[in-house]
Structures are given as structure tokens and as C-alpha cells.
Design an enzyme around this catalytic site. Sequence first.
Site, PDB file in Angstrom:
ATOM      1  CB  THR A 200      -0.889  -0.014   1.267  1.00  0.00           C
ATOM      2  OG1 THR A 200      -1.716  -1.181   1.242  1.00  0.00           O
ATOM      3  CG2 THR A 200      -1.770   1.226   1.337  1.00  0.00           C
ATOM      4  CB  SER A 201       0.929   4.285   0.373  1.00  0.00           C
ATOM      5  OG  SER A 201       1.331   5.610   0.250  1.00  0.00           O
ATOM      6  CB  SER A 202       5.833   3.927   0.813  1.00  0.00           C
ATOM      7  OG  SER A 202       7.215   3.785   0.593  1.00  0.00           O
TER       8      SER A 202
END
Length: 356
Positions: A200-202
Site C-alpha cells: 500500500t502506498s510506499s
Amino acid sequence: MLSFRYAPGLSVLFILLGTVTAQAPVFGQCGGTGFTGPTTCAAGSTCVEQNSFFFQCLPTSQAPAPTTSAAGSAPTSLSAIPTSTLHQITNFGTNPNNVGMFVYKPAKLQAKPPLIVASHFCTGTAQIYFEGSKFAQLAETFGYLLLFPSSPHPDLCWDVSSSETLTHNGGSDSLSIANAARFALANWGVDPERVFAVGTSSGAMMTSVLAGAYPDIFKAGVVDSGVAFGCFSSTGPLDTFNEVCASGHVIMTGQQWAQLVFNAFPGFTGTRPKIQAWHGTVDTTVFVQNFFEQIKQWTTVFGYPSTPISNVSEPFLPKGYSNATFGPNFQAILAQGVGHTVPLFEQQYLEFFGIA
Ligand SMILES: *[C@@H]1O[C@H](CO)[C@@H](O)[C@H](O)[C@H]1NC(C)=O
Ligand SMILES: *[C@@H]1O[C@H](CO)[C@@H](O)[C@H](O)[C@H]1NC(C)=O
């Protein structure tokens, strides 16, 4: 997978309600914002909140909520890994930045188990992603191994920007994660055809990095609210948050994006990992342009048309989610009105990996 793809007319609905007490099937949806279907689950399953949009009937035979246990040198046999606990490992191979690494082994494993690497978001840790996701609970049902890496950097983001991390065996965080997966393959009997990454995300950006730079290890990746491989490229500190990319201002052609992937591992001629990308339209951290840049990149890498062959809403996803399929190896799910990040849909990821 559910294949209930038509909306029943009012009369059909009336008959159903009039004759049976509706129950959601095992793995069916049983609640969530805007959901109007049955909220009780079929025998043997319990309604579990996956996220505010999606409650799901999961088999009740799941192990109790896992805990963590003490760190130790990576076990050289599968049986030596403690069961149903988040267990820190060290000495799993070259680890340039001292990335933290945790393994989760469920009580019952498949023979030749699949392996999923689950990478956390900025400010997260292995522990936080483990606790905030259903990956471990579902491992108890489906019998796969998990690796949860933990960022060693000040902002707890991943290095998805250095030329080292963006290069096959080049070093930095991606090499540490790849080496942990290699250790699992060499020592734990993991099925080399079923090594997967999700984040998720990074952690989504790291998943793209792993898919691009280590296509020899990873067979599929799920990218939740991330960016195209190489978009965060920078010479700044290792966990630089590349604002130009995040704000959607790195625009390239599919060919240029694909070239970054090809350059990451020159000479690689094998099959590239399947990719499933998820993104919210009102994401103001990693703007939605990055979803469309990923589409350009992976459709070019796979040689798919740039427009989807199908783009549909799915009965098991919230309203406003569209699932665009470009070919067998690339799907892109856009979530209308959803910000940063798209909630986790672990069950769908497992289906994409061919585990569930
Ligand atoms: C799929 O359709 C939705 C709305 O119907 C649209 O917003 C979205 O951009 C489409 N996805 C792709 C990848 O073209
Ligand atoms: C998207 O559609 C494809 C093709 O029908 C399907 O295989 C896949 O499971 C769908 N993905 C999601 C997340 O619904």
C-alpha cells in the site's frame, strides 16, 4: 469467485425475500457502506469487517489473532519457523540498509506453499501492516507464507527512488526484500511459481519496484495506490517522497515507461509478473494520474492495447469501483470518490494470485 453478475429485478428480489432467509455465502459480502444484501453468513462462516465498505463471510475455523515473537536468525527449515506469530528474522542474505524482516507461518501450510511479501505504507511498520490487514488471518485459511519487511528509514517509507533499488541486484531495500524471498525459496520449500508481492502506498511503490527489478522472483504484484516503476526516481535521501511524481506531474509515453522496466534488468527474457493496480480518483497524496501512467507502463510492457478489453463494476466491490482488464496479466481498478489509500481487498488479491 462469485459470478453473480446480473441485478435481480424487483420481482425476483421479492420472491427471494419471501421464500428464504437470505444468507451471504462463504467469502460473500455481508456488510459495508451502501451494502443492502444479506448480513448473516452461511453456516461455518462469520461476518468480518475487511474495511468500512466491505464486510466478508470468512470461514470460522480461523486461528486466533496472531501475536509477535522474538527475533532470531532466519530458520533454515520450514518447521523451525514458529507458528501463527509474526516472527522477526535476521541473516537472510545481504541487507544493505538493514531492512527489518518478519515471517508469518500459519498453523496449516499448503505443500510447496505460496509466499506473499506484504510491504507497508510510509509511517508504517511490518507490525502495523500485519495488524491492519487480513493477510495473516487469511493465511490460516489458505496456507501460504508471508514476509512483512519493515523500513529502516527515518520516515518509514521505502527506497523506491535510488538507482540501486531500481536495478536488479543493484542494492538497497529492494535487494534486501528480494534476498529474503530467495532465502524462503532456498530453505522453506516455497513454490517458485507462487511468489507474490503486495503493498500500500510506499509499499505499493515497492511492489512495482520488485515487479520491475526482480521479475525472476515475483510472479504477480498488487499495487494499492502506488506509482509506475521508476516514477519516484531521485538522487535525494533514500526514502525521498518524490512530490513531482506523487502529484502526477511525471508524464511519459508507454514506451518510455516500459523502457525503465526493461533497463532495470537488461537481458531478462522470462515472463513478467502479472500486475493488479488499485487507485482512488480523489487521492491527494499520490494523485490518480499515477494510475494512468501505470496503465501506460504495464500495457506497453505486456504488449496490450492501451484501452481495456473490459471495464466493469463487480458485485463484490463497492459501488463506483471499475475493474478494467487489459489482458490476462494486467488489471486496473479505479475507485470513484476514494482518497489515499484504497482499502485493502485481500480476498480479491488472493484470487488474483490464484491462491483463493
Ligand atoms: C473504467 O470505467 C470508469 C467509469 O465507467 C472510468 O472512470 C475509468 O476511467 C475506466 N477505466 C479505465 C482504465 O479506462
Ligand atoms: C477484473 O476482471 C477480470 C476479468 O473478468 C477478473 O478476472 C478479475 O478477477 C477482476 N478483478 C477484480 C479485482 O475484481
